[in-house]
Design a protein around this motif. Structure first.
Motif, PDB file in Angstrom:
ATOM      1  N   GLN A   1       0.823  -1.213   0.000  1.00 53.25           N
ATOM      2  CA  GLN A   1       0.000   0.000   0.000  1.00 53.25           C
ATOM      3  C   GLN A   1       0.856   1.261   0.000  1.00 53.25           C
ATOM      4  O   GLN A   1       0.522   2.247  -0.638  1.00 53.25           O
ATOM      5  CB  GLN A   1      -0.907  -0.015   1.237  1.00 53.25           C
ATOM      6  N   LYS A   2       1.988   1.236   0.693  1.00 49.05           N
ATOM      7  CA  LYS A   2       2.816   2.434   0.792  1.00 49.05           C
ATOM      8  C   LYS A   2       3.685   2.675  -0.435  1.00 49.05           C
ATOM      9  O   LYS A   2       4.367   3.690  -0.523  1.00 49.05           O
ATOM     10  CB  LYS A   2       3.703   2.348   2.033  1.00 49.05           C
ATOM     11  N   SER A   3       3.676   1.749  -1.384  1.00 46.91           N
ATOM     12  CA  SER A   3       4.485   1.955  -2.587  1.00 46.91           C
ATOM     13  C   SER A   3       3.657   2.487  -3.750  1.00 46.91           C
ATOM     14  O   SER A   3       4.208   2.835  -4.783  1.00 46.91           O
ATOM     15  CB  SER A   3       5.132   0.637  -3.002  1.00 46.91           C
ATOM     16  N   ARG A   4       2.340   2.547  -3.599  1.00 40.82           N
ATOM     17  CA  ARG A   4       1.475   2.937  -4.717  1.00 40.82           C
ATOM     18  C   ARG A   4       1.539   4.442  -4.963  1.00 40.82           C
ATOM     19  O   ARG A   4       1.823   5.223  -4.052  1.00 40.82           O
ATOM     20  CB  ARG A   4       0.026   2.542  -4.431  1.00 40.82           C
ATOM     21  N   SER A   5       1.229   4.827  -6.176  1.00 41.25           N
ATOM     22  CA  SER A   5       1.247   6.255  -6.498  1.00 41.25           C
ATOM     23  C   SER A   5       0.076   6.931  -5.799  1.00 41.25           C
ATOM     24  O   SER A   5      -0.999   6.348  -5.658  1.00 41.25           O
ATOM     25  CB  SER A   5       1.141   6.468  -8.003  1.00 41.25           C
ATOM     26  N   GLY A   6       0.290   8.161  -5.364  1.00 45.07           N
ATOM     27  CA  GLY A   6      -0.776   8.889  -4.681  1.00 45.07           C
ATOM     28  C   GLY A   6      -0.838   8.598  -3.199  1.00 45.07           C
ATOM     29  O   GLY A   6      -1.594   9.232  -2.485  1.00 45.07           O
ATOM     30  N   ARG A   7      -0.072   7.632  -2.710  1.00 40.97           N
ATOM     31  CA  ARG A   7      -0.023   7.305  -1.283  1.00 40.97           C
ATOM     32  C   ARG A   7      -1.427   7.260  -0.682  1.00 40.97           C
ATOM     33  O   ARG A   7      -1.885   8.241  -0.107  1.00 40.97           O
ATOM     34  CB  ARG A   7       0.840   8.310  -0.528  1.00 40.97           C
ATOM     35  N   PRO A   8      -2.167   6.179  -0.827  1.00 41.04           N
ATOM     36  CA  PRO A   8      -3.600   6.176  -0.516  1.00 41.04           C
ATOM     37  C   PRO A   8      -3.993   6.399   0.944  1.00 41.04           C
ATOM     38  O   PRO A   8      -5.136   6.713   1.208  1.00 41.04           O
ATOM     39  CB  PRO A   8      -4.044   4.789  -0.964  1.00 41.04           C
ATOM     40  N   THR A   9      -3.080   6.246   1.890  1.00 39.53           N
ATOM     41  CA  THR A   9      -3.484   6.452   3.286  1.00 39.53           C
ATOM     42  C   THR A   9      -3.210   7.886   3.694  1.00 39.53           C
ATOM     43  O   THR A   9      -2.194   8.456   3.351  1.00 39.53           O
ATOM     44  CB  THR A   9      -2.727   5.502   4.237  1.00 39.53           C
ATOM     45  N   ARG A  10      -4.130   8.446   4.461  1.00 38.61           N
ATOM     46  CA  ARG A  10      -3.965   9.820   4.927  1.00 38.61           C
ATOM     47  C   ARG A  10      -3.042   9.839   6.147  1.00 38.61           C
ATOM     48  O   ARG A  10      -2.849   8.795   6.787  1.00 38.61           O
ATOM     49  CB  ARG A  10      -5.318  10.429   5.278  1.00 38.61           C
ATOM     50  N   PRO A  11      -2.504  10.986   6.505  1.00 33.80           N
ATOM     51  CA  PRO A  11      -1.663  11.057   7.698  1.00 33.80           C
ATOM     52  C   PRO A  11      -2.457  10.660   8.945  1.00 33.80           C
ATOM     53  O   PRO A  11      -3.601  11.088   9.126  1.00 33.80           O
ATOM     54  CB  PRO A  11      -1.268  12.532   7.767  1.00 33.80           C
ATOM     55  N   GLY A  12      -1.890   9.834   9.784  1.00 33.11           N
ATOM     56  CA  GLY A  12      -2.561   9.385  11.000  1.00 33.11           C
ATOM     57  C   GLY A  12      -3.356   8.114  10.821  1.00 33.11           C
ATOM     58  O   GLY A  12      -3.922   7.606  11.789  1.00 33.11           O
ATOM     59  N   PHE A  13      -3.432   7.553   9.609  1.00 32.76           N
ATOM     60  CA  PHE A  13      -4.185   6.321   9.366  1.00 32.76           C
ATOM     61  C   PHE A  13      -3.440   5.147   9.971  1.00 32.76           C
ATOM     62  O   PHE A  13      -2.234   5.011   9.800  1.00 32.76           O
ATOM     63  CB  PHE A  13      -4.374   6.121   7.865  1.00 32.76           C
ATOM     64  N   GLU A  14      -4.162   4.289  10.709  1.00 36.85           N
ATOM     65  CA  GLU A  14      -3.531   3.162  11.397  1.00 36.85           C
ATOM     66  C   GLU A  14      -4.136   1.841  10.950  1.00 36.85           C
ATOM     67  O   GLU A  14      -4.359   0.941  11.758  1.00 36.85           O
ATOM     68  CB  GLU A  14      -3.674   3.323  12.916  1.00 36.85           C
ATOM     69  N   GLY A  15      -4.449   1.715   9.672  1.00 37.84           N
ATOM     70  CA  GLY A  15      -4.932   0.448   9.140  1.00 37.84           C
ATOM     71  C   GLY A  15      -6.337   0.097   9.576  1.00 37.84           C
ATOM     72  O   GLY A  15      -6.697  -1.074   9.619  1.00 37.84           O
TER      73      GLY A  15
END
Length: 153
Positions: A41-55
């Motif tokens: 998930q962290k390698s995808r373009s656009g970085r899909p998780t917002r800051p503070g997201f904990e899965g």
């Protein structure tokens, strides 16, 4: 020391670094995956998780305010005036934000916030006071002088 003028200012040598050009080959140090690793998930373009997201777990910024002793996010700030200041007004008058500004007891910028009456001082005149909030002592003093306390609905 030399004097500087605004049109000749520039950063110190070495203060500004060149931007890293990602994806420009292995020799550049940031080739192919650009430092983001192979997959996930962290390698995808656009970085899909917002800051503070904990899965999907309740994040820290939502867990913490449920505990006690944290400051309010949007506290209500009042324009405050004491009952003792209202004693200068004539008996039988209606007291609200606009009448206090006209009487010179409040300034115009302070009139942007809701009005709260506090209980310091003495009141002998009968007044109809229209305010957003009253302290308990202020309410008692106004009603003891024969006045009324009105709050908007």
């Amino acid at each position: 020391m030399t004097s500087f003028s605004l049109n000749s200012l520039q950063p110190q040598p070495g203060a500004r670094r060149r931007k890293t050009r990602k994806g420009r080959g292995i020799a550049a140090g940031q080739g192919a995956s650009c430092g983001f690793g192979m997959r996930g998930q962290k390698s995808r373009s656009g970085r899909p998780t917002r800051p503070g997201f904990e899965g999907g777990q309740m994040p820290l910024y939502r867990r913490v305010p449920k505990l006690k002793h944290f400051p309010l996010v949007n506290p209500t700030t009042y324009t405050v005036i004491n009952v003792g200041k209202l004693a200068e007004l004539k008996a039988g008058s209606t007291v609200n934000l606009t009448s206090l500004v006209e009487a010179g007891l409040l300034t115009k910028p302070a009139a942007d916030q809701p009005l709260k009456i506090l209980g310091s001082g003495d009141l002998k005149v009968k007044l109809t006071v229209q305010a957003d909030a009253f302290s308990e002592a202020a309410r008692q003093k106004i009603e003891a002088a024969g006045g009324t306390c009105e709050t908007p609905v």
